[in-house]
Design a protein around this motif. Structure first.
Motif, PDB file in Angstrom:
ATOM      1  N   GLU A 194      -6.648   1.986  -7.622  1.00 21.84           N
ATOM      2  CA  GLU A 194      -6.414   3.336  -7.113  1.00 21.84           C
ATOM      3  C   GLU A 194      -7.440   3.675  -6.042  1.00 21.84           C
ATOM      4  O   GLU A 194      -8.645   3.515  -6.249  1.00 21.84           O
ATOM      5  CB  GLU A 194      -6.470   4.355  -8.247  1.00 21.84           C
ATOM      6  N   GLU A 252      -2.813   1.828  -4.679  1.00 24.88           N
ATOM      7  CA  GLU A 252      -2.155   3.049  -5.125  1.00 24.88           C
ATOM      8  C   GLU A 252      -2.984   4.267  -4.720  1.00 24.88           C
ATOM      9  O   GLU A 252      -4.215   4.192  -4.611  1.00 24.88           O
ATOM     10  CB  GLU A 252      -1.981   3.003  -6.649  1.00 24.88           C
ATOM     11  N   ASN A 253      -2.318   5.378  -4.490  1.00 25.01           N
ATOM     12  CA  ASN A 253      -2.979   6.641  -4.160  1.00 25.01           C
ATOM     13  C   ASN A 253      -3.371   7.334  -5.462  1.00 25.01           C
ATOM     14  O   ASN A 253      -2.513   7.748  -6.233  1.00 25.01           O
ATOM     15  CB  ASN A 253      -2.028   7.520  -3.344  1.00 25.01           C
ATOM     16  N   SER A 294      -0.591   9.144  -8.191  1.00 26.69           N
ATOM     17  CA  SER A 294      -0.267   7.950  -8.963  1.00 26.69           C
ATOM     18  C   SER A 294       0.897   8.194  -9.927  1.00 26.69           C
ATOM     19  O   SER A 294       0.995   9.245 -10.554  1.00 26.69           O
ATOM     20  CB  SER A 294      -1.492   7.501  -9.752  1.00 26.69           C
ATOM     21  N   VAL A 301       2.870   0.272 -10.144  1.00 25.70           N
ATOM     22  CA  VAL A 301       3.871   0.311  -9.070  1.00 25.70           C
ATOM     23  C   VAL A 301       4.784  -0.906  -9.106  1.00 25.70           C
ATOM     24  O   VAL A 301       6.009  -0.777  -8.999  1.00 25.70           O
ATOM     25  CB  VAL A 301       3.174   0.418  -7.697  1.00 25.70           C
ATOM     26  N   THR A 345       4.852  -1.052   2.513  1.00 25.13           N
ATOM     27  CA  THR A 345       4.335   0.242   2.067  1.00 25.13           C
ATOM     28  C   THR A 345       5.391   0.958   1.239  1.00 25.13           C
ATOM     29  O   THR A 345       6.575   0.622   1.289  1.00 25.13           O
ATOM     30  CB  THR A 345       3.943   1.133   3.258  1.00 25.13           C
ATOM     31  N   TYR A 346       4.947   1.959   0.506  1.00 27.97           N
ATOM     32  CA  TYR A 346       5.861   2.767  -0.295  1.00 27.97           C
ATOM     33  C   TYR A 346       5.349   4.200  -0.331  1.00 27.97           C
ATOM     34  O   TYR A 346       4.229   4.499   0.053  1.00 27.97           O
ATOM     35  CB  TYR A 346       5.973   2.218  -1.721  1.00 27.97           C
ATOM     36  N   GLY A 347       6.209   5.095  -0.837  1.00 29.52           N
ATOM     37  CA  GLY A 347       5.826   6.492  -1.004  1.00 29.52           C
ATOM     38  C   GLY A 347       6.025   7.316   0.263  1.00 29.52           C
ATOM     39  O   GLY A 347       6.441   6.794   1.291  1.00 29.52           O
ATOM     40  N   PRO A 348       5.710   8.613   0.171  1.00 28.63           N
ATOM     41  CA  PRO A 348       5.201   9.279  -1.029  1.00 28.63           C
ATOM     42  C   PRO A 348       6.244   9.491  -2.131  1.00 28.63           C
ATOM     43  O   PRO A 348       5.895   9.905  -3.225  1.00 28.63           O
ATOM     44  CB  PRO A 348       4.689  10.618  -0.487  1.00 28.63           C
ATOM     45  N   SER A 408       0.813  -1.210   0.000  1.00 25.93           N
ATOM     46  CA  SER A 408       0.000   0.000   0.000  1.00 25.93           C
ATOM     47  C   SER A 408       0.851   1.266   0.000  1.00 25.93           C
ATOM     48  O   SER A 408       1.902   1.326   0.663  1.00 25.93           O
ATOM     49  CB  SER A 408      -0.912   0.014   1.238  1.00 25.93           C
ATOM     50  N   GLN A 409       0.401   2.253  -0.741  1.00 21.19           N
ATOM     51  CA  GLN A 409       0.991   3.581  -0.616  1.00 21.19           C
ATOM     52  C   GLN A 409       0.702   4.069   0.803  1.00 21.19           C
ATOM     53  O   GLN A 409      -0.329   3.713   1.394  1.00 21.19           O
ATOM     54  CB  GLN A 409       0.369   4.522  -1.670  1.00 21.19           C
ATOM     55  N   THR A 427      -2.779   5.235   1.799  1.00 20.76           N
ATOM     56  CA  THR A 427      -3.955   4.421   1.489  1.00 20.76           C
ATOM     57  C   THR A 427      -4.043   3.171   2.357  1.00 20.76           C
ATOM     58  O   THR A 427      -4.850   2.280   2.087  1.00 20.76           O
ATOM     59  CB  THR A 427      -3.964   4.006  -0.004  1.00 20.76           C
TER      60      THR A 427
END
Length: 269
Positions: free
Chosen positions: A240, A221-222, A226, A230, A197-200, A179-180, A183
Motif C-alpha cells: 500500500e 495499491e492506494n 484500498s 487486487v 493500471t487500475y482504478g479508481p 499500479s492504482q 500511485t
C-alpha cells in the motif's frame, strides 16, 4: 529559517477561535479575493488547506502559518463532511487551498467569502508536477526563496532514493508492476515498469484477468482507496502506497516511506 507553524485545529478550538476573531481580518488583504488572484502576497500569509496533502505542498512552497481542516486520521479524506466550525476557520484565511475532486470544495468556496484567495491545487507526487505546484504557490505567497531551498533538497533526496531502489531491483532487472492510477509515482520512483493500471473504480473480472496475465511482480495499491487484495492468486506482492503526508506536512517523508516499502517488498520477491 523561521520555524513552520502547523496547526490542525480541533472542533472545539475552531469554535472558540471563530468566536474570538469574528469580524477581524488582515487590513492588507483586499476585500475582493478574486481581484488579487495571481498576485504575490506581502508578509506571511495565513493558509487554510483542506487536507495534509495541500498543506504539505504549501509548506514546501514556504508557507509557515498553515491550518488543516480534514484530520490526517480520516482514512479517505474526500468522505469528510466539514463542520460549521471548520468553515469558520476558512473565513479568516488569506489563502484557501483545495483539490477539485473533494466533494466539499463548494462548501469551502462559499465559506471563504470575499476575503480569502481560493487556490485549486493539483495533488500529485510526480516530481515535475509537484515542483511545478510548489513554484506556483510560492509565487502567490511571495516565498520563492523557501521554495527554491525545498526543491533543491527534494531533488537531492529523490535522486538518492531512486538510485537506491534501482540497486535493489530483483535480479538486477526493472520489476513489472500493476499500479492504482494514483500511485504510479511510486513506480516511477522505483524505476519499475508499469505493465498496467487500475482504478479508481473497482477492478472488474475482465480487468482482473487482463492484469493477472501480465504477471506483475508487484501491485501498488492506494492505501486511501484500498479494496483488499487486487490480484488474488497472481503471485504478485502487494503493498500500500500512502499519498497523504502526516501531521508534520513533510512531503519528503512520503517519498522516503514509499521507497522503504518498495525496497523491502522487492527484497522478498
Amino acid at each position: 529559517m523561521a520555524r513552520t507553524r502547523v496547526r490542525t485545529p480541533s472542533l472545539l478550538a475552531l469554535t472558540l477561535t471563530a468566536a474570538l476573531i469574528s469580524g477581524c481580518g488582515n487590513d492588507d488583504t483586499s476585500s475582493d479575493g478574486a481581484a488579487n488572484a495571481g498576485q504575490p502576497h506581502e508578509g506571511k500569509p495565513a493558509v487554510v488547506v483542506t487536507t495534509t496533502w495541500e498543506g504539505a505542498i504549501a509548506k514546501a512552497a514556504g508557507a509557515e502559518d498553515i491550518e488543516v481542516i480534514v484530520p490526517q486520521s480520516v482514512h479517505h479524506a474526500p468522505d469528510y463532511d466539514p463542520k460549521p466550525s471548520d468553515l469558520a476557520t476558512v473565513a479568516k484565511a488569506d489563502f484557501v487551498l483545495y483539490a477539485p475532486f473533494e466533494p466539499y470544495a463548494a462548501k469551502i468556496k462559499e465559506a471563504a467569502g470575499s476575503k480569502a484567495e481560493l487556490v485549486e491545487v493539483k495533488l500529485d507526487h510526480d516530481p515535475d508536477e509537484l515542483k511545478a505546484e510548489v513554484t506556483r504557490l510560492a509565487g502567490l505567497f511571495g516565498t520563492e526563496d523557501g521554495a527554491t531551498r525545498w526543491k533543491e533538497e527534494f531533488d537531492t533526496e529523490y535522486t538518492k532514493l531512486h538510485k537506491d531502489l534501482r540497486a535493489a531491483w530483483p535480479g538486477g532487472r526493472s520489476p513489472s508492476v500493476v499500479s492504482q492510477v494514483f500511485t504510479t509515482w511510486a513506480a516511477e520512483l522505483a524505476g519499475a515498469t508499469v505493465a498496467g493500471t487500475y482504478g479508481p473504480e473497482p477492478v472488474t473480472p475482465a480487468q482482473l484477468a487482463d492484469l493477472s496475465a501480465k504477471k506483475p511482480v508487484l501491485v501498488l495499491e492506494n492505501a486511501h482507496m484500498s479494496t483488499g487484495t487486487v490480484l488474488p492468486d497472481s503471485g504478485a506482492s502487494q503493498l500500500e502506497i500512502v499519498n497523504y503526508p502526516a501531521d508534520d506536512l513533510d512531503l519528503l517523508a512520503v517519498h522516503r516511506d514509499a521507497a522503504a516499502e518498495l525496497k523491502k517488498t522487492m527484497a522478498g520477491s
